[in-house]
Design a protein around this motif. Sequence first.
Motif, PDB file in Angstrom:
ATOM      1  N   LYS A 194       0.862  -1.184   0.000  1.00 29.89           N
ATOM      2  CA  LYS A 194       0.000   0.000   0.000  1.00 29.89           C
ATOM      3  C   LYS A 194       0.900   1.236   0.000  1.00 29.89           C
ATOM      4  O   LYS A 194       1.685   1.440   0.921  1.00 29.89           O
ATOM      5  CB  LYS A 194      -0.897   0.012   1.237  1.00 29.89           C
ATOM      6  CG  LYS A 194      -1.777   1.243   1.316  1.00 29.89           C
ATOM      7  CD  LYS A 194      -2.611   1.255   2.581  1.00 29.89           C
ATOM      8  CE  LYS A 194      -3.415   2.532   2.662  1.00 29.89           C
ATOM      9  NZ  LYS A 194      -4.057   2.692   3.957  1.00 29.89           N
ATOM     10  N   GLU A 210       1.119   4.790   0.718  1.00 30.12           N
ATOM     11  CA  GLU A 210       0.353   5.782   1.479  1.00 30.12           C
ATOM     12  C   GLU A 210       0.638   7.187   0.977  1.00 30.12           C
ATOM     13  O   GLU A 210      -0.260   8.016   0.908  1.00 30.12           O
ATOM     14  CB  GLU A 210       0.654   5.628   2.963  1.00 30.12           C
ATOM     15  CG  GLU A 210       0.168   4.260   3.466  1.00 30.12           C
ATOM     16  CD  GLU A 210       0.533   3.977   4.895  1.00 30.12           C
ATOM     17  OE1 GLU A 210       0.450   4.895   5.728  1.00 30.12           O
ATOM     18  OE2 GLU A 210       0.883   2.816   5.175  1.00 30.12           O
ATOM     19  N   HIS A 218       5.327   3.705   2.448  1.00 31.58           N
ATOM     20  CA  HIS A 218       4.592   2.565   1.929  1.00 31.58           C
ATOM     21  C   HIS A 218       4.629   1.440   2.945  1.00 31.58           C
ATOM     22  O   HIS A 218       5.590   1.279   3.698  1.00 31.58           O
ATOM     23  CB  HIS A 218       5.047   2.109   0.540  1.00 31.58           C
ATOM     24  CG  HIS A 218       6.514   2.052   0.316  1.00 31.58           C
ATOM     25  ND1 HIS A 218       7.288   0.980   0.650  1.00 31.58           N
ATOM     26  CD2 HIS A 218       7.350   2.949  -0.267  1.00 31.58           C
ATOM     27  CE1 HIS A 218       8.531   1.207   0.297  1.00 31.58           C
ATOM     28  NE2 HIS A 218       8.595   2.395  -0.251  1.00 31.58           N
TER      29      HIS A 218
END
Length: 158
Positions: free
Chosen positions: A51, A53, A65
């Motif tokens: 993910k 961020e 991340h």
Amino acid sequence: MAYETQLIYKPEQQNYTIIREFDAARDKVFLAFTRAELYARWFMPAESKLKIETMNAVSGGTYKHTHYQGDTPFSFYGVFHEVIAPELIIKTSEFIGLPFKVQPVMELLQFDSISAQKTRVIIEVVCPSITQRDAMVNAGMKPTLDITHQQLDLLLAQ
């Protein structure tokens, strides 16, 4: 053509170097390292969820991340100190989520155009200590680099 990822370090030094060639133009390789939507497609092995961020790949920008291996998250946070497209990235990287504090490392990523469709990426990482460098290198770095660079090869071929 398949290229080998080189991981180079000397026992008495706190740095390591990663060298890899890619069959793609330098601009395209650089974008794969600086655009969140591209980076997320290759940076971790496919079985790990990633993910992004934040990823503001400009001088003074930041990134964070989070990776998930099963239900276990771990994150990287850092600052892009200098970004000169498509040649150079200087950034810090700090591992977040361990039960103890880990000092950030300094990363210098150089993108060398070998030909119109071939690029060499040289990543120099300076760790705060040899102990921290050894922990990073011995945590499965080379097999992970091999996997992620093969994924980057596939992305660049599109």
